[in-house]
Design a protein around this motif. Structure first.
Motif, PDB file in Angstrom:
ATOM      1  N   UNK A   1       0.926  -1.190   0.105  1.00  0.00           N
ATOM      2  CA  UNK A   1       0.032  -0.029  -0.098  1.00  0.00           C
ATOM      3  C   UNK A   1       1.022   1.279  -0.121  1.00  0.00           C
ATOM      4  N   UNK A   2       0.691   2.133  -0.719  1.00  0.00           N
ATOM      5  CA  UNK A   2       0.841   3.532  -0.652  1.00  0.00           C
ATOM      6  C   UNK A   2       0.903   4.188   0.755  1.00  0.00           C
ATOM      7  N   UNK A   3       2.078   4.581   1.201  1.00  0.00           N
ATOM      8  CA  UNK A   3       1.778   4.936   2.655  1.00  0.00           C
ATOM      9  C   UNK A   3       1.112   6.503   2.630  1.00  0.00           C
ATOM     10  N   UNK A   4       0.682   7.142   1.553  1.00  0.00           N
ATOM     11  CA  UNK A   4       0.191   8.322   1.702  1.00  0.00           C
ATOM     12  C   UNK A   4      -1.353   8.403   1.863  1.00  0.00           C
ATOM     13  N   UNK A  26      -8.139  -4.026  -0.488  1.00  0.00           N
ATOM     14  CA  UNK A  26      -9.193  -4.310   0.632  1.00  0.00           C
ATOM     15  C   UNK A  26      -8.262  -5.078   1.848  1.00  0.00           C
ATOM     16  N   UNK A  27      -7.311  -5.927   1.395  1.00  0.00           N
ATOM     17  CA  UNK A  27      -6.422  -6.384   2.250  1.00  0.00           C
ATOM     18  C   UNK A  27      -5.558  -5.342   2.997  1.00  0.00           C
ATOM     19  N   UNK A  60     -15.431   3.799  -1.363  1.00  0.00           N
ATOM     20  CA  UNK A  60     -15.342   3.014  -0.321  1.00  0.00           C
ATOM     21  C   UNK A  60     -14.774   1.833  -0.506  1.00  0.00           C
ATOM     22  N   UNK A  61     -13.807   1.266   0.372  1.00  0.00           N
ATOM     23  CA  UNK A  61     -13.054   0.214   0.329  1.00  0.00           C
ATOM     24  C   UNK A  61     -13.226  -0.911   1.320  1.00  0.00           C
TER      25      UNK A  61
END
Length: 268
Positions: A1-4, A26-27, A60-61
């Motif tokens: 995941x991008x940390x932004x 989602x993970x 939404x995720x």
């Protein structure tokens, strides 16, 4: 995941890595919520803020599906709908920098008020605040937030700021213009209701490739103040993209200048 990612209340707004699948998103979202127990929902930031109403492009995720949250900042509480209104927690310090300058007795105009992150703390210091936004959802939330914070010295208007200010019979000591995408289109309207002396906090996006873009911005500002003596101070309010920064130009109108329009620039 991008940390932004940004956290607004108990909602995280995440910019995922390009090419990530929905399953991967989602993970990562579930992992983010496990590590941050106060986050109940994760939304994906998909694109830029769009239109005059500044509507976010989010999806939404994971977690709760509600896009409404309560965000606390600088001793105030704000009800925010991340699907419908622009709000960034990244300007918290910048907002206090501006608000801390307000003196008791001042009349303040917030031309792009949103849900009230400038308006409400400003109202705690000013005599009166007039707040405008063209987004009806933002205006509705602003009115709710005034009640949540027990604020009674704010007048709220829904509409185009250029048109709304024409109805005002008063002028203002201080004007906040946090619409960096196109604030210049509203600058003359702001000047028309600014006291002399008075101050405008004018936000704009500026490229950091050399000084040419900054010089163009400064020259543009000066052209709107011909015949007035002004002082301009520049404050960087955060990078919004590689080499693009949100800049606040604090413009102090000192009075009439019968010789020429002279501006003193101070880089902070």
């Amino acid at each position: 995941m991008n940390k932004s990612f940004d956290i607004i209340g108990n909602i995280a707004i995440v910019k995922f890595s390009e090419g990530a699948t929905l399953k991967e998103k989602k993970k990562d979202a579930e992992l983010l919520m496990r590590k941050n127990k106060h986050i109940f929902s994760v939304f994906e930031k998909r694109g830029k803020i769009s239109g005059e109403e500044r509507i976010p492009d989010v999806k939404w995720i994971a977690g709760k599906r509600s896009s409404v949250t309560l965000h606390r900042e600088n001793g105030c509480v704000f009800k925010v709908d991340v699907r419908k209104v622009f709000f960034t927690p990244r300007l918290s310090n910048e907002r206090m920098r501006v608000v801390s300058q307000i003196k008791s007795g001042e009349e303040v105009l917030d031309m792009f008020a949103g849900v009230g992150p400038y308006t409400i703390p400003a109202a705690k210091r000013a005599k009166e605040v007039c707040s405008i936004d063209i987004n009806r959802d933002a205006v509705a939330l602003l009115k709710e937030n005034l009640k949540l914070n027990h604020i009674h010295n704010v007048r709220v208007f829904c509409g185009d700021s250029k048109k709304v200010v024409k109805r005002f019979e008063i002028k203002f000591d201080r004007i906040i213009m946090n619409y960096p995408l196109d604030a210049e289109a509203f600058l003359d309207a702001a000047i028309s209701v600014l006291k002399s002396p008075g101050k405008i906090h004018f936000y704009s996006f500026v490229s950091m490739h050399g000084e040419s873009d900054m010089k163009e911005k400064m020259d543009m500002i000066r052209k709107h103040f011909i015949g007035k003596k002004i002082k301009i101070e520049r404050f960087y309010a955060g990078e919004i993209a590689p080499n693009i920064v949100r800049t606040c130009f604090d413009i102090t109108v000192l009075g009439r200048n019968t010789v020429s329009n002279q501006a003193r620039d101070m880089l902070v």
